[in-house]
Design a protein around this motif. Sequence first.
Motif, short mmCIF file in Angstrom:
data_model
loop_
_atom_site.label_atom_id
_atom_site.label_comp_id
_atom_site.label_asym_id
_atom_site.label_seq_id
_atom_site.Cartn_x
_atom_site.Cartn_y
_atom_site.Cartn_z
N SER A 119 8.97 82.43 6.35
CA SER A 119 8.14 82.78 5.19
C SER A 119 7.12 83.86 5.50
CB SER A 119 7.43 81.54 4.66
OG SER A 119 6.37 81.18 5.53
N SER A 120 6.91 84.14 6.79
CA SER A 120 6.00 85.24 7.11
C SER A 120 6.71 86.26 7.98
CB SER A 120 4.75 84.72 7.82
OG SER A 120 5.09 84.17 9.07
N GLY A 121 8.03 86.22 7.91
CA GLY A 121 8.80 87.27 8.55
C GLY A 121 9.28 86.98 9.94
N GLY A 122 8.82 85.88 10.53
CA GLY A 122 9.31 85.54 11.86
C GLY A 122 10.73 85.03 11.77
N SER A 123 11.50 85.16 12.84
CA SER A 123 12.82 84.55 12.81
C SER A 123 12.63 83.07 13.10
CB SER A 123 13.73 85.20 13.83
OG SER A 123 13.13 85.17 15.12
N ASP A 124 12.02 82.76 14.19
CA ASP A 124 11.57 81.38 14.40
C ASP A 124 10.82 81.23 15.71
OD1 ASP A 124 13.04 78.32 13.21
OD2 ASP A 124 11.01 78.80 13.79
N ARG A 177 10.38 88.06 -3.64
CA ARG A 177 11.08 87.64 -2.43
C ARG A 177 10.07 87.29 -1.34
NH1 ARG A 177 13.91 92.82 -1.05
NH2 ARG A 177 11.89 93.50 -1.86
N ILE A 178 10.39 86.22 -0.63
CA ILE A 178 9.54 85.80 0.48
C ILE A 178 10.36 85.95 1.75
CG2 ILE A 178 8.32 83.81 1.52
CD1 ILE A 178 7.91 82.80 -1.34
N PRO A 179 9.91 86.67 2.75
CA PRO A 179 8.58 87.26 2.90
C PRO A 179 8.47 88.72 2.47
CG PRO A 179 9.74 87.39 4.97
CD PRO A 179 10.70 86.82 3.97
N ALA A 237 12.05 78.80 5.51
CA ALA A 237 11.22 77.89 6.32
C ALA A 237 9.79 78.43 6.34
CB ALA A 237 11.77 77.80 7.73
N LEU A 238 8.85 77.51 6.17
CA LEU A 238 7.45 77.92 5.99
C LEU A 238 6.70 78.07 7.32
CD1 LEU A 238 5.09 78.36 3.94
CD2 LEU A 238 4.65 75.91 4.15
N SER A 239 6.10 79.24 7.49
CA SER A 239 5.18 79.42 8.63
C SER A 239 3.96 78.56 8.37
CB SER A 239 4.75 80.87 8.74
OG SER A 239 5.86 81.69 9.00
N THR A 240 3.39 78.03 9.45
CA THR A 240 2.27 77.10 9.22
C THR A 240 1.45 76.91 10.48
OG1 THR A 240 1.76 74.86 8.42
CG2 THR A 240 3.69 75.09 9.80
#
Lengths: 348, 348
Positions: free
Chosen positions: A333-338, A266-268, A288-291
């Motif tokens: 994808s790194s746990g942030g909501s947005d 599972r991601i994240p 959605a991918l953190s970047t």
Amino acid sequence: MSVTIRDVARVSGFSIKTVSNVINGHPQLRPETRQRVEDAIEELGYRPNLSARNLRSGRSGVIGLIIPDLTTAYFAELADAVMRTAAARGLAVLIEPIGSGRENELAALRGQHRHMVDGVIYSSLTLGAGDADLLKSVDTPLVVLGDTSFDGQVDRITMANTAGARAATEHLLAAGRRRVLALAAHEGDIVASAELRLAGYREAIEAAGLAFDPQLVCYADSWHRRGGAASMTKLLEDGVAFDGVFAFNDTLALGAMRVLQESGRRIPQDVAIVGFDDLDETRYSLPALSTVNPRRDDIATAAVETLLRRIEGGPELEAIEIETGFSLEIRESSGGSDQKATSATNAA
Amino acid sequence: MSVTIRDVARVSGFSIKTVSNVINGHPQLRPETRQRVEDAIEELGYRPNLSARNLRSGRSGVIGLIIPDLTTAYFAELADAVMRTAAARGLAVLIEPIGSGRENELAALRGQHRHMVDGVIYSSLTLGAGDADLLKSVDTPLVVLGDTSFDGQVDRITMANTAGARAATEHLLAAGRRRVLALAAHEGDIVASAELRLAGYREAIEAAGLAFDPQLVCYADSWHRRGGAASMTKLLEDGVAFDGVFAFNDTLALGAMRVLQESGRRIPQDVAIVGFDDLDETRYSLPALSTVNPRRDDIATAAVETLLRRIEGGPELEAIEIETGFSLEIRESSGGSDQKATSATNAA
DNA sequence: CCATCAGGGTACAACGTTGGAAGCAGTCGG
DNA sequence: CCGACTGCTTCCAACGTTGTACCCTGATGG
């Protein structure tokens, strides 16, 4: 034939030169004269013939953009940004997709359209410091977008590779990840951005007091979805343990993410992942991918303005290098909501 | 200043005009003369100044390509194909991304770069038959790429929407699927390709002796990943039963595929899916997406050649419409290993 | 031996634009 | 009342290329 400055002169009752002066904004003109000429221009729908203007002035109002291809999302978005920036300055952009490989890149410098553009923005992958002389021998004004230095001899815009990579990695570490993959270096480090991003990754790891583990650095031959997927497949087969991934670009990240999900992770929750480039697509992936957002608009603006400066200034002008800022886009994808965490640098 | 025809004349010992004759391949020239001029050209690295040539001849050797944007994969690949085709004919391409919406599309027709291109290839989404007069009023040679007819008054290249859609659907039916979704029509059918592809889908369904079931036709407001995902999510929530999906374009298909997989359905075992466009990306998705290949190269070739014909022929020439062929690329998402089934049509 | 002709070459003008030099009123100072 | 100046405007040339018209040379035929 279309309407010329001669027609405008005839209709307005002034001489050709007076019309030209109005068009080019010369100061010494009676407002009334200016108005009458402008009315005539409006009435006839006159537009200056660029070929003639160009022939006379030596300028075409067109700049070239040399990129490997348009079908790679990164370059398409770069081209888009450059075109928007150029359009705001009244410039048109002639895109020349040259394919990959060093030979093609060299051939483009002698390209057939070179003489019809005022200058060229050149996004290169394979040119290195040793090619500085070659680039200087091109008599067209030139700005390079890329991560390889040319000993300060060529105007160059570069992005915050190391700082961005470090911020991305730090973000993963701050979220409690302890075994973060670096995906993916190039064998032999032929591509400068890979080297710089790896350095940023390493800085973050070591600044956090962790040991740099070579096992966590993986390799891929292409920075595409396929390469990311292949690398990740191999890592899983090898049984390497990790809880975070810093991918050197977004397509690698997307390819890797896909394989991770297929494997049931599972991601994240199980693996957090951050990419680099902020492709439009990353907003729509699931999750959605953190970047790292390299601020393509800033890059484009810097490139166009540096090119204009070079076109004005001629070859004697001292070359400049600009590093643009970045921001970290924290998504699912790194746990942030947005939310968006920003950290920018700017150096000349 | 750079080297001109005058320098070539001086070095070769001939007059300017003779040099010009050599360059333009005039017949009556002694081979020796030709050779000596060519030697001088080679020696000096002379390249004709396009602005001067253009001013003299009224041609620029540049064509415009008007598209909504470059960051959409479909248009990026279209632009790529057009550029390659144009390059093979010695033409450069000036891309003008205009954003979406009818207003922008109209504004582009009066665009500022219109006078520096010999003609324009115009990929439109929103223009309809009622705009034929408008298009004819533009004095630049124009070829439209699109699925809306302009009553045969404007040169137009269109793709095999209906036949392609029918072939895709027939392929799913032939594989034993009985409840095939059509994803996704537009509310109100403002976009012609949606209508045409839906017609092809329906033809296939009815030709197979099945009933056309409106419940299987779903809607999306955007033909992007997000729209495909949203539609599919809603369908699953609604509990609609289906075993195949014909998606009206690839990004819709990819978005839908993603949701299907998240829901635990296997592709193609549980649901077979076919897209439309043959984006490069479809080759790298997991599973690789079956799709209708609209032969972008053929479209680009037809567009460039039709445009050249129009540039040569002037406005009196009768307008033509060309429908290009297609092929069905059968990949993993519909059960193929990776064969290619081909079926092409060509009509004027 | 001169007129003709053809092959092969040259001089000149023009494409539409802009910069430089000069013209031409009207105004001002001496 | 004259000359210089100011504020516009006009004429001319030039950017590099190509099409038209013409010229030159040598060969041919009457």
